[in-house]
Write an enzyme that holds these catalytic residues in place. Structure first.
Site, PDB file in Angstrom:
ATOM      1  N   ASP A  10       6.306  -7.715   2.848  1.00  0.00           N
ATOM      2  CA  ASP A  10       6.215  -6.697   3.903  1.00  0.00           C
ATOM      3  C   ASP A  10       7.298  -6.945   4.948  1.00  0.00           C
ATOM      4  O   ASP A  10       7.012  -7.281   6.098  1.00  0.00           O
ATOM      5  CB  ASP A  10       4.810  -6.722   4.522  1.00  0.00           C
ATOM      6  CG  ASP A  10       3.750  -6.272   3.528  1.00  0.00           C
ATOM      7  OD1 ASP A  10       4.045  -5.370   2.717  1.00  0.00           O
ATOM      8  OD2 ASP A  10       2.643  -6.827   3.537  1.00  0.00           O
ATOM      9  N   LYS A  34       5.487  -7.949  -4.404  1.00  0.00           N
ATOM     10  CA  LYS A  34       5.051  -6.571  -4.139  1.00  0.00           C
ATOM     11  C   LYS A  34       5.987  -5.951  -3.110  1.00  0.00           C
ATOM     12  O   LYS A  34       6.228  -6.527  -2.052  1.00  0.00           O
ATOM     13  CB  LYS A  34       3.619  -6.559  -3.596  1.00  0.00           C
ATOM     14  CG  LYS A  34       3.153  -5.139  -3.240  1.00  0.00           C
ATOM     15  CD  LYS A  34       1.673  -5.115  -2.902  1.00  0.00           C
ATOM     16  CE  LYS A  34       1.374  -5.285  -1.439  1.00  0.00           C
ATOM     17  NZ  LYS A  34       1.723  -4.143  -0.590  1.00  0.00           N
ATOM     18  N   ASP A  61       4.379  -0.767  -4.759  1.00  0.00           N
ATOM     19  CA  ASP A  61       3.109  -0.284  -4.199  1.00  0.00           C
ATOM     20  C   ASP A  61       3.357   0.983  -3.372  1.00  0.00           C
ATOM     21  O   ASP A  61       3.420   0.927  -2.153  1.00  0.00           O
ATOM     22  CB  ASP A  61       2.541  -1.429  -3.335  1.00  0.00           C
ATOM     23  CG  ASP A  61       1.229  -1.087  -2.662  1.00  0.00           C
ATOM     24  OD1 ASP A  61       0.554  -0.144  -3.092  1.00  0.00           O
ATOM     25  OD2 ASP A  61       0.880  -1.792  -1.688  1.00  0.00           O
ATOM     26  N   LEU A  62       3.502   2.121  -4.065  1.00  0.00           N
ATOM     27  CA  LEU A  62       3.802   3.374  -3.352  1.00  0.00           C
ATOM     28  C   LEU A  62       2.604   4.326  -3.331  1.00  0.00           C
ATOM     29  O   LEU A  62       2.681   5.391  -2.716  1.00  0.00           O
ATOM     30  CB  LEU A  62       5.032   4.062  -3.979  1.00  0.00           C
ATOM     31  CG  LEU A  62       6.330   3.247  -3.931  1.00  0.00           C
ATOM     32  CD1 LEU A  62       7.479   4.044  -4.543  1.00  0.00           C
ATOM     33  CD2 LEU A  62       6.685   2.834  -2.514  1.00  0.00           C
ATOM     34  N   LYS A  63       1.540   3.991  -4.019  1.00  0.00           N
ATOM     35  CA  LYS A  63       0.269   4.739  -3.953  1.00  0.00           C
ATOM     36  C   LYS A  63       0.466   6.249  -4.057  1.00  0.00           C
ATOM     37  O   LYS A  63       0.113   7.001  -3.140  1.00  0.00           O
ATOM     38  CB  LYS A  63      -0.486   4.412  -2.653  1.00  0.00           C
ATOM     39  CG  LYS A  63      -0.816   2.945  -2.461  1.00  0.00           C
ATOM     40  CD  LYS A  63      -1.686   2.741  -1.226  1.00  0.00           C
ATOM     41  CE  LYS A  63      -2.061   1.299  -0.986  1.00  0.00           C
ATOM     42  NZ  LYS A  63      -0.962   0.435  -0.517  1.00  0.00           N
ATOM     43  N   ASP A  66      -0.534  13.249  -5.557  1.00  0.00           N
ATOM     44  CA  ASP A  66       0.006  14.608  -5.437  1.00  0.00           C
ATOM     45  C   ASP A  66      -0.470  15.403  -6.647  1.00  0.00           C
ATOM     46  O   ASP A  66      -1.321  14.913  -7.404  1.00  0.00           O
ATOM     47  CB  ASP A  66       1.548  14.529  -5.370  1.00  0.00           C
ATOM     48  CG  ASP A  66       2.161  15.698  -4.593  1.00  0.00           C
ATOM     49  OD1 ASP A  66       1.715  16.851  -4.808  1.00  0.00           O
ATOM     50  OD2 ASP A  66       3.069  15.468  -3.785  1.00  0.00           O
ATOM     51  N   PRO A  68      -0.596  16.777 -10.425  1.00  0.00           N
ATOM     52  CA  PRO A  68      -0.245  16.004 -11.623  1.00  0.00           C
ATOM     53  C   PRO A  68       1.226  16.115 -12.029  1.00  0.00           C
ATOM     54  O   PRO A  68       1.862  15.101 -12.348  1.00  0.00           O
ATOM     55  CB  PRO A  68      -1.170  16.604 -12.693  1.00  0.00           C
ATOM     56  CG  PRO A  68      -2.379  17.044 -11.935  1.00  0.00           C
ATOM     57  CD  PRO A  68      -1.844  17.550 -10.612  1.00  0.00           C
ATOM     58  N   ASN A  69       1.793  17.317 -12.001  1.00  0.00           N
ATOM     59  CA  ASN A  69       3.167  17.483 -12.449  1.00  0.00           C
ATOM     60  C   ASN A  69       4.157  16.702 -11.583  1.00  0.00           C
ATOM     61  O   ASN A  69       5.088  16.067 -12.087  1.00  0.00           O
ATOM     62  CB  ASN A  69       3.516  18.981 -12.439  1.00  0.00           C
ATOM     63  CG  ASN A  69       4.889  19.245 -13.012  1.00  0.00           C
ATOM     64  OD1 ASN A  69       5.187  18.828 -14.136  1.00  0.00           O
ATOM     65  ND2 ASN A  69       5.737  19.907 -12.239  1.00  0.00           N
ATOM     66  N   THR A  70       3.936  16.705 -10.280  1.00  0.00           N
ATOM     67  CA  THR A  70       4.828  15.981  -9.360  1.00  0.00           C
ATOM     68  C   THR A  70       4.711  14.473  -9.571  1.00  0.00           C
ATOM     69  O   THR A  70       5.715  13.756  -9.606  1.00  0.00           O
ATOM     70  CB  THR A  70       4.460  16.350  -7.897  1.00  0.00           C
ATOM     71  OG1 THR A  70       4.592  17.758  -7.762  1.00  0.00           O
ATOM     72  CG2 THR A  70       5.361  15.645  -6.899  1.00  0.00           C
ATOM     73  N   THR A 121      -9.334  -0.196   1.899  1.00  0.00           N
ATOM     74  CA  THR A 121     -10.280  -1.060   2.615  1.00  0.00           C
ATOM     75  C   THR A 121     -10.385  -0.668   4.091  1.00  0.00           C
ATOM     76  O   THR A 121     -11.295  -1.086   4.783  1.00  0.00           O
ATOM     77  CB  THR A 121      -9.875  -2.548   2.494  1.00  0.00           C
ATOM     78  OG1 THR A 121      -8.469  -2.633   2.674  1.00  0.00           O
ATOM     79  CG2 THR A 121     -10.247  -3.105   1.148  1.00  0.00           C
ATOM     80  N   ARG A 183      -7.009 -15.431   1.915  1.00  0.00           N
ATOM     81  CA  ARG A 183      -6.636 -16.380   2.972  1.00  0.00           C
ATOM     82  C   ARG A 183      -6.994 -17.795   2.533  1.00  0.00           C
ATOM     83  O   ARG A 183      -7.991 -17.988   1.844  1.00  0.00           O
ATOM     84  CB  ARG A 183      -7.397 -16.062   4.279  1.00  0.00           C
ATOM     85  CG  ARG A 183      -7.009 -14.744   4.927  1.00  0.00           C
ATOM     86  CD  ARG A 183      -5.573 -14.792   5.453  1.00  0.00           C
ATOM     87  NE  ARG A 183      -5.121 -13.558   6.068  1.00  0.00           N
ATOM     88  CZ  ARG A 183      -4.446 -12.584   5.442  1.00  0.00           C
ATOM     89  NH1 ARG A 183      -4.180 -12.691   4.150  1.00  0.00           N
ATOM     90  NH2 ARG A 183      -4.046 -11.527   6.097  1.00  0.00           N
ATOM     91  N   GLN A 192      -7.315  -8.841   8.512  1.00  0.00           N
ATOM     92  CA  GLN A 192      -8.111  -8.605   7.310  1.00  0.00           C
ATOM     93  C   GLN A 192      -9.581  -8.903   7.617  1.00  0.00           C
ATOM     94  O   GLN A 192      -9.895  -9.769   8.429  1.00  0.00           O
ATOM     95  CB  GLN A 192      -7.638  -9.508   6.162  1.00  0.00           C
ATOM     96  CG  GLN A 192      -6.246  -9.169   5.639  1.00  0.00           C
ATOM     97  CD  GLN A 192      -6.230  -7.952   4.717  1.00  0.00           C
ATOM     98  OE1 GLN A 192      -7.183  -7.173   4.684  1.00  0.00           O
ATOM     99  NE2 GLN A 192      -5.141  -7.766   4.002  1.00  0.00           N
ATOM    100  N   ARG A 213       0.981 -12.523   4.559  1.00  0.00           N
ATOM    101  CA  ARG A 213       1.259 -13.448   5.668  1.00  0.00           C
ATOM    102  C   ARG A 213       0.912 -14.910   5.430  1.00  0.00           C
ATOM    103  O   ARG A 213       1.639 -15.775   5.938  1.00  0.00           O
ATOM    104  CB  ARG A 213       0.595 -12.901   6.938  1.00  0.00           C
ATOM    105  CG  ARG A 213       1.331 -11.661   7.453  1.00  0.00           C
ATOM    106  CD  ARG A 213       0.490 -10.824   8.365  1.00  0.00           C
ATOM    107  NE  ARG A 213      -0.611 -10.201   7.635  1.00  0.00           N
ATOM    108  CZ  ARG A 213      -1.548  -9.444   8.196  1.00  0.00           C
ATOM    109  NH1 ARG A 213      -1.509  -9.217   9.495  1.00  0.00           N
ATOM    110  NH2 ARG A 213      -2.512  -8.908   7.466  1.00  0.00           N
TER     111      ARG A 213
END
Ligand code: C5P
Length: 234
Positions: A10, A34, A61-63, A66, A68-70, A121, A183, A192, A213
């Site tokens: 990150d 990641k 990790d772009l989650k 949209d 389905p076609n996109t 979460t 952790r 968290q 972290r």
């Protein structure tokens, strides 16, 4: 599937990322990394290519969420980047997840692992009820979304390590659980909430732990990474 530790990179820029990765250049075990939205949006696909060139596996990790076609077309682009794992939101429906899988599959039949986010979460049961009008409990929602993910043919889900047992019970031992919220027993929890240690995550049955972290902000990141690997992979 071999258990592994994934470091959440990150960082805000390529410069910060490579300063961190340089610490690992003499390590025999190249960490699985990641890359999230911040770094990808800042640096674009070149950061993925450069990190791959250095020999690391990448969970991008772009989650995606949209129509389905996109999603199918976007996944085809990510697949050409040769990432090892990517993800979508299970809330996009089974049809969208199937389209993602199709887009991701290369002409030779190979593809990166594809997992889905069930409920973030950060979403509470209270908000699910009042804002999203979902009346089921958060655990029932997570199990149902995980089952949808499995039915669409994906490889697993992102979830809390504390939910990994429940997901395996519902979807089978071979269905992957990729779990942030880890952790060290003597470490700082930061923001968290539902956390556990690498050793406990292994006992509950996580397949991959995502650790940010506790490694990236450690005084000695390489030692912290090695400790995670020793506790989780063995
Ligand atoms: O620094 P820390 O170990 O908390 O980083 C965890 C990583 O996992 C971050 O990149 C965070 O965005 C991600 N993540 C999470 N919880 C989720 C999904 C992703 O902490 N439910």
């Amino acid at each position: 599937m071999q258990r592994d530790v994934i470091i959440a990179c990150d960082f805000k820029s390529a410069e910060d990322t490579f300063r961190f990765l340089d610490l690992f250049k003499d390590e025999e075990r190249k960490p699985f990394l990641k890359i999230g939205m911040e770094l990808f949006y800042a640096e674009g696909p070149s950061i993925v290519r450069e990190i791959k060139r250095r020999g690391h596996k990448i969970f991008l990790d772009l989650k995606l969420h949209d129509i389905p076609n996109t999603v199918k077309k976007a996944m085809a682009v990510l697949s050409r980047l040769d990432v090892d794992m990517c993800n979508v939101h299970a809330a996009g429906t089974i049809e969208m997840m199937k389209a993602a899988l199709e887009g991701l599959t290369r002409a030779d039949g190979t593809r990166p692992l594809l997992i889905a986010v069930t409920q973030l979460t950060s979403t509470s049961e209270e908000r699910m009820r009042s804002e999203l009008l979902i009346d089921a409990s958060i655990n029932d929602t997570i199990v149902k979304y995980a089952q949808n993910t499995r039915d669409a043919g994906l490889d697993g889900v992102v979830c809390s390590p504390l939910e990994a047992g429940m997901v395996h019970e519902a979807c089978g031992a071979g269905f992957l659980t990729v779990t942030p919220g880890v952790r060290f027993a003597d470490g700082d929890v930061a923001d968290q909430v539902r956390v556990t240690t690498p050793a406990r995550a292994r006992e509950i049955g996580s397949d991959f732990i995502v650790v940010g972290r506790p490694i990236t902000a450690a005084e000695d990141p390489v030692a912290a990474y090695r400790r995670c690997v020793a506790e989780f992979v063995g």
